[in-house]
Scaffold this motif. Structure first.
Motif, PDB file in Angstrom:
ATOM      1  N   LEU A 260     -55.990 -21.115  23.118  1.00 12.82           N
ATOM      2  CA  LEU A 260     -54.551 -21.381  23.044  1.00 12.82           C
ATOM      3  C   LEU A 260     -53.794 -20.064  22.977  1.00 12.82           C
ATOM      4  CD1 LEU A 260     -54.682 -24.291  20.431  1.00 12.82           C
ATOM      5  CD2 LEU A 260     -54.271 -24.515  22.901  1.00 12.82           C
ATOM      6  N   PHE A 261     -52.816 -19.899  23.877  1.00 13.75           N
ATOM      7  CA  PHE A 261     -52.028 -18.681  23.954  1.00 13.75           C
ATOM      8  C   PHE A 261     -50.634 -19.104  24.387  1.00 13.75           C
ATOM      9  CE2 PHE A 261     -50.796 -14.648  26.132  1.00 13.75           C
ATOM     10  CZ  PHE A 261     -51.036 -13.754  25.095  1.00 13.75           C
ATOM     11  N   GLY A 262     -49.748 -19.235  23.406  1.00  8.87           N
ATOM     12  CA  GLY A 262     -48.410 -19.713  23.703  1.00  8.87           C
ATOM     13  C   GLY A 262     -47.637 -19.977  22.422  1.00  8.87           C
ATOM     14  N   LEU A 263     -46.617 -20.821  22.513  1.00 11.94           N
ATOM     15  CA  LEU A 263     -45.673 -21.023  21.420  1.00 11.94           C
ATOM     16  C   LEU A 263     -45.767 -22.431  20.846  1.00 11.94           C
ATOM     17  CD1 LEU A 263     -42.724 -19.264  23.210  1.00 11.94           C
ATOM     18  CD2 LEU A 263     -43.596 -18.555  20.971  1.00 11.94           C
ATOM     19  N   VAL A 264     -45.665 -22.514  19.528  1.00 10.71           N
ATOM     20  CA  VAL A 264     -45.653 -23.792  18.831  1.00 10.71           C
ATOM     21  C   VAL A 264     -44.458 -23.801  17.874  1.00 10.71           C
ATOM     22  CG1 VAL A 264     -47.150 -22.969  16.950  1.00 10.71           C
ATOM     23  CG2 VAL A 264     -47.043 -25.407  17.465  1.00 10.71           C
ATOM     24  N   PRO A 265     -43.726 -24.921  17.759  1.00 14.16           N
ATOM     25  CA  PRO A 265     -42.632 -24.985  16.784  1.00 14.16           C
ATOM     26  C   PRO A 265     -43.141 -24.706  15.376  1.00 14.16           C
ATOM     27  CG  PRO A 265     -42.500 -26.835  18.308  1.00 14.16           C
ATOM     28  CD  PRO A 265     -43.815 -26.159  18.570  1.00 14.16           C
ATOM     29  N   ILE A 285     -39.559 -20.725  30.619  1.00 14.75           N
ATOM     30  CA  ILE A 285     -40.439 -19.562  30.521  1.00 14.75           C
ATOM     31  C   ILE A 285     -40.972 -19.195  31.906  1.00 14.75           C
ATOM     32  CG2 ILE A 285     -42.589 -18.658  29.561  1.00 14.75           C
ATOM     33  CD1 ILE A 285     -42.233 -20.570  27.203  1.00 14.75           C
ATOM     34  N   ASP A 286     -40.732 -17.966  32.314  1.00 14.53           N
ATOM     35  CA  ASP A 286     -41.281 -17.476  33.575  1.00 14.53           C
ATOM     36  C   ASP A 286     -42.691 -16.957  33.287  1.00 14.53           C
ATOM     37  OD1 ASP A 286     -41.953 -16.227  35.935  1.00 14.53           O
ATOM     38  OD2 ASP A 286     -39.954 -15.374  36.265  1.00 14.53           O
ATOM     39  N   ARG A 287     -43.653 -17.857  33.352  1.00 14.30           N
ATOM     40  CA  ARG A 287     -45.024 -17.515  32.975  1.00 14.30           C
ATOM     41  C   ARG A 287     -45.633 -16.448  33.881  1.00 14.30           C
ATOM     42  NH1 ARG A 287     -43.771 -22.486  31.186  1.00 14.30           N
ATOM     43  NH2 ARG A 287     -44.858 -23.290  29.334  1.00 14.30           N
ATOM     44  N   ALA A 288     -45.333 -16.529  35.163  1.00 17.48           N
ATOM     45  CA  ALA A 288     -45.881 -15.535  36.083  1.00 17.48           C
ATOM     46  C   ALA A 288     -45.390 -14.140  35.724  1.00 17.48           C
ATOM     47  CB  ALA A 288     -45.504 -15.888  37.513  1.00 17.48           C
ATOM     48  N   ALA A 289     -44.102 -14.014  35.382  1.00 18.81           N
ATOM     49  CA  ALA A 289     -43.555 -12.706  35.021  1.00 18.81           C
ATOM     50  C   ALA A 289     -44.124 -12.223  33.697  1.00 18.81           C
ATOM     51  CB  ALA A 289     -42.029 -12.789  34.946  1.00 18.81           C
ATOM     52  N   LEU A 290     -44.302 -13.134  32.742  1.00 23.64           N
ATOM     53  CA  LEU A 290     -44.842 -12.734  31.440  1.00 23.64           C
ATOM     54  C   LEU A 290     -46.287 -12.249  31.593  1.00 23.64           C
ATOM     55  CD1 LEU A 290     -44.323 -14.754  28.129  1.00 23.64           C
ATOM     56  CD2 LEU A 290     -46.288 -13.288  28.531  1.00 23.64           C
ATOM     57  N   VAL A 291     -47.097 -12.997  32.337  1.00 23.63           N
ATOM     58  CA  VAL A 291     -48.488 -12.602  32.533  1.00 23.63           C
ATOM     59  C   VAL A 291     -48.562 -11.271  33.279  1.00 23.63           C
ATOM     60  CG1 VAL A 291     -50.603 -13.196  33.775  1.00 23.63           C
ATOM     61  CG2 VAL A 291     -49.458 -14.918  32.365  1.00 23.63           C
ATOM     62  N   ALA A 292     -47.701 -11.083  34.270  1.00 26.70           N
ATOM     63  CA  ALA A 292     -47.693  -9.819  35.002  1.00 26.70           C
ATOM     64  C   ALA A 292     -47.319  -8.661  34.076  1.00 26.70           C
ATOM     65  CB  ALA A 292     -46.714  -9.899  36.171  1.00 26.70           C
ATOM     66  N   PRO A 297     -56.041  -8.030  33.932  1.00 27.89           N
ATOM     67  CA  PRO A 297     -56.676  -8.428  35.193  1.00 27.89           C
ATOM     68  C   PRO A 297     -57.179  -9.865  35.141  1.00 27.89           C
ATOM     69  CG  PRO A 297     -57.452  -6.263  34.489  1.00 27.89           C
ATOM     70  CD  PRO A 297     -56.651  -6.821  33.346  1.00 27.89           C
ATOM     71  N   ASP A 298     -56.892 -10.606  36.188  1.00 25.46           N
ATOM     72  CA  ASP A 298     -57.389 -11.981  36.393  1.00 25.46           C
ATOM     73  C   ASP A 298     -56.793 -13.006  35.432  1.00 25.46           C
ATOM     74  OD1 ASP A 298     -59.096 -11.067  38.445  1.00 25.46           O
ATOM     75  OD2 ASP A 298     -60.635 -10.539  36.984  1.00 25.46           O
ATOM     76  N   LEU A 299     -55.871 -12.622  34.564  1.00 23.95           N
ATOM     77  CA  LEU A 299     -55.232 -13.609  33.686  1.00 23.95           C
ATOM     78  C   LEU A 299     -54.266 -14.456  34.507  1.00 23.95           C
ATOM     79  CD1 LEU A 299     -55.005 -14.517  30.705  1.00 23.95           C
ATOM     80  CD2 LEU A 299     -53.016 -13.004  30.502  1.00 23.95           C
ATOM     81  N   GLN A 300     -54.379 -15.782  34.372  1.00 19.97           N
ATOM     82  CA  GLN A 300     -53.575 -16.696  35.164  1.00 19.97           C
ATOM     83  C   GLN A 300     -52.578 -17.453  34.284  1.00 19.97           C
ATOM     84  OE1 GLN A 300     -53.768 -16.917  38.568  1.00 19.97           O
ATOM     85  NE2 GLN A 300     -55.226 -15.202  38.353  1.00 19.97           N
ATOM     86  N   PRO A 301     -51.338 -17.638  34.770  1.00 26.20           N
ATOM     87  CA  PRO A 301     -50.377 -18.458  34.017  1.00 26.20           C
ATOM     88  C   PRO A 301     -50.890 -19.887  33.874  1.00 26.20           C
ATOM     89  CG  PRO A 301     -49.310 -17.254  35.816  1.00 26.20           C
ATOM     90  CD  PRO A 301     -50.784 -17.119  36.023  1.00 26.20           C
ATOM     91  N   ARG A 302     -50.479 -20.535  32.788  1.00 25.98           N
ATOM     92  CA  ARG A 302     -50.943 -21.898  32.531  1.00 25.98           C
ATOM     93  C   ARG A 302     -49.802 -22.727  31.961  1.00 25.98           C
ATOM     94  NH1 ARG A 302     -55.406 -21.919  28.356  1.00 25.98           N
ATOM     95  NH2 ARG A 302     -54.608 -23.527  26.970  1.00 25.98           N
ATOM     96  N   ILE A 372     -43.925  -9.604  24.989  1.00 26.67           N
ATOM     97  CA  ILE A 372     -43.618 -11.039  24.965  1.00 26.67           C
ATOM     98  C   ILE A 372     -42.164 -11.261  24.581  1.00 26.67           C
ATOM     99  CG2 ILE A 372     -44.135 -13.220  23.813  1.00 26.67           C
ATOM    100  CD1 ILE A 372     -47.040 -12.194  23.512  1.00 26.67           C
ATOM    101  N   LEU A 373     -41.685 -10.525  23.570  1.00 27.45           N
ATOM    102  CA  LEU A 373     -40.293 -10.692  23.123  1.00 27.45           C
ATOM    103  C   LEU A 373     -39.321 -10.369  24.256  1.00 27.45           C
ATOM    104  CD1 LEU A 373     -38.215 -11.232  20.909  1.00 27.45           C
ATOM    105  CD2 LEU A 373     -38.398  -8.814  20.262  1.00 27.45           C
ATOM    106  N   ARG A 374     -39.530  -9.274  24.971  1.00 29.11           N
ATOM    107  CA  ARG A 374     -38.621  -8.904  26.053  1.00 29.11           C
ATOM    108  C   ARG A 374     -38.589  -9.974  27.141  1.00 29.11           C
ATOM    109  NH1 ARG A 374     -40.605  -3.546  25.573  1.00 29.11           N
ATOM    110  NH2 ARG A 374     -41.858  -3.825  27.466  1.00 29.11           N
ATOM    111  N   ARG A 375     -39.738 -10.552  27.449  1.00 32.36           N
ATOM    112  CA  ARG A 375     -39.765 -11.585  28.471  1.00 32.36           C
ATOM    113  C   ARG A 375     -39.054 -12.854  27.991  1.00 32.36           C
ATOM    114  NH1 ARG A 375     -39.059 -10.661  32.901  1.00 32.36           N
ATOM    115  NH2 ARG A 375     -39.070 -12.927  32.963  1.00 32.36           N
ATOM    116  N   LEU A 376     -39.244 -13.246  26.733  1.00 29.34           N
ATOM    117  CA  LEU A 376     -38.551 -14.429  26.219  1.00 29.34           C
ATOM    118  C   LEU A 376     -37.044 -14.192  26.192  1.00 29.34           C
ATOM    119  CD1 LEU A 376     -40.910 -15.534  23.290  1.00 29.34           C
ATOM    120  CD2 LEU A 376     -40.769 -16.475  25.611  1.00 29.34           C
TER     121      LEU A 376
END
Length: 502
Positions: A260-265, A285-292, A297-302, A372-376
């Motif tokens: 698990l890698f993401g946000l929970v209330p 959330i722009d997951r592709a931009a955050l992962v980039a 390497p090889d990390l994929q948005p989900r 992560i903060l800058r992307r959010l």
């Protein structure tokens, strides 16, 4: 006669090859002491996972000095530990372990009743073991003889061995374990030593690891300077430090973990109590931009709570918007945001702008949290939201989750969001998980999981982004190190090249 001589030559050649293979497999040549560091603020300690909160460094030490019934090899495969062998009943309801002859570090002989008592503490609902909820189908643990332990289940659990191999189920008695390493404090480090048996009566040898702890920047600097050959415990919080260092080629190793890698209330009141707000934030959330930006390497948005590759998971539940590019959804997102977070109040001209609502997010420390903060902020700022990092001890609206799955079962993923563990939940999904725990029919269990996942994803109990990130540094001489799906790295055989597996 010719055939007989040829047969003898063939048999003799096979015997020679077998002897060479045995010599190569049994030859013990550790090649000297290994200097290893775990990333952490203090030296690891041995503590009982059922009664104390352990740091990642503590878990490394427990895994190597207070083994459980079974363990992981360097590739993440199940291997014997305190149990020399085991058997599983045909119905999957009984696991029987035969203990090897062993002693606690103070010399007292290990008996099955000791193991039973420690396991019962691990499995107790009132205990503090973080994985106790994952083994809820255990009915009883029994000492059948002095060296045989049986675990009886109320329903089959094909992933039980993967859970028992985790250091959270290490067997600790009075802050002592059964190895495989003995531990001695040495000048602000720990000296781990194990004796390796000799071959065919030859004298045995010793394998030693000097284990220390350091902050990520100091650990990386020590590795670059050649003062450490192995660094363990890296996460997304400090990966950027390793990426920026002048590391030897191939020394940065990233584990292919699930989790698990993401946000929970983080609270049941406030703006995140509204499902519409959760859905809007999740979709934006722009997951592709955050992962980039993380640069892994090889990390994929989900966008799914469950991850492909888990047992029984072929099509994880996805939101309806997944197939539509974010740019094509932007206009609708902004319109919904204006209803949820109005920008103006009053009828006067010009209107009086309301201050942007503030969202506090508990994030990983270090460079990773900053990225992560800058992307959010970039994603949620246009919604008229002010996104800030929650300070230590400050109440947060959202919490970043970064946890590696302890098994290949989807159960751990889903049970992480039960009402017992999170402030925003779905009681109906909990009931589905309870039903899945009780059923002994595998297809029905998969169906319960699928429905629970669908409900949790629709309620946005979690905003997934990708898989977790775990990294290590391994020098060229540490040929026994392998990346694996559980990010567990035993300190045994670090200089021995792992045997190939077909």
């Amino acid at each position: 006669m010719k055939a007989s001589r040829a047969g003898r030559r063939k048999a003799g050649g096979a015997a020679l090859l077998l002897a060479l293979a045995l010599l190569g497999g049994c030859r013990q040549n550790p090649g000297g002491e290994v200097d290893a560091l775990v990333i952490g603020e203090r030296l690891p300690r041995i503590a009982d996972p059922s009664s104390a909160s352990l740091t990642p460094g503590d878990l490394v030490l427990v895994e190597n000095a207070a083994q459980g019934l079974v363990g992981f090899d360097s590739g993440g495969n199940i291997v014997p530990a305190l149990a020399e062998r085991w058997a599983v009943s045909d119905d999957g309801l009984s696991y029987v372990f035969r203990l090897r002859s062993a002693e606690w570090s103070e010399g007292r002989k290990v008996r099955a009743r000791d193991v039973v008592r420690l396991l019962e503490r691990h499995f107790a609902k009132a205990g503090r073991n973080p994985l106790r909820d994952s083994v809820g189908a255990i009915d009883q643990v029994v000492a059948m003889t002095d060296r045989v332990v049986a675990i009886e289940l109320s329903a089959p659990r094909p992933h039980l061995l993967q859970l028992l191999a985790q250091p959270e189920f290490g067997l600790v008695r009075e802050r002592r374990g059964t190895g495989p390493f003995a531990v001695e404090a040495k000048n602000s480090t720990l000296l781990l030593t194990r004796t390796l048996p000799g071959f065919d009566g030859d004298e045995g040898s010793r394998e030693q690891v000097r284990l220390g702890a350091a902050a990520a920047d100091a650990a990386i600097a020590n590795f670059v300077a050649g003062k450490a050959e192995l660094v363990l415990g890296g996460t997304i919080a400090d990966l950027a430090l390793a990426q920026q260092a002048r590391l030897p080629r191939g020394s940065l190793r990233i584990d292919p973990v699930a989790g698990l890698f993401g946000l929970v209330p983080a609270r049941k009141d406030g703006p995140l109590a509204d499902p519409a707000v959760r859905a809007l934030l999740d979709e934006t959330i722009d997951r592709a931009a955050l992962v980039a930006a993380l640069g892994v390497p090889d990390l994929q948005p989900r966008t799914s709570l469950l991850q492909l590759g888990l047992d029984g998971v072929t099509a994880p539940a996805e939101p309806a918007w997944t197939g539509v590019p974010l740019a094509n959804r932007r206009e609708d997102i902004i319109a919904r945001a204006r209803m949820l977070f109005p920008r103006a109040s009053g009828a006067q001209e010009p209107p009086t702008l309301e201050p942007a609502p503030e969202l506090r997010v508990a994030l990983p420390p270090g460079r990773g949290g900053e990225i992560i903060l800058r992307r959010l902020q970039a994603d949620w700022g246009p919604l008229n939201l002010s996104v800030v990092a929650a300070k230590p001890g400050q109440r947060a609206d959202l919490r970043w989750v970064d946890e590696v799955a302890p098994s290949t079962s989807p159960a751990w993923f889903l049970r992480s969001f039960r009402c017992d563990f999170v402030p925003v939940c779905d009681p109906d999904a909990d009931r589905l998980l309870d039903a899945a725990r009780l059923t002994g029919f595998a297809p029905q269990r998969v169906a319960f999981f699928a429905e629970a996942e669908r409900r949790m994803r629709e309620a946005v109990l979690f905003m997934p982004v990708a898989a977790p990130v775990r990294w290590s540094l391994a020098a060229r001489g540490i040929s026994g190190f392998q990346e694996n799906r559980f990010a567990r790295h035993p300190l045994t055989g670090l200089r021995e090249r792992p045997a190939s597996r077909d």
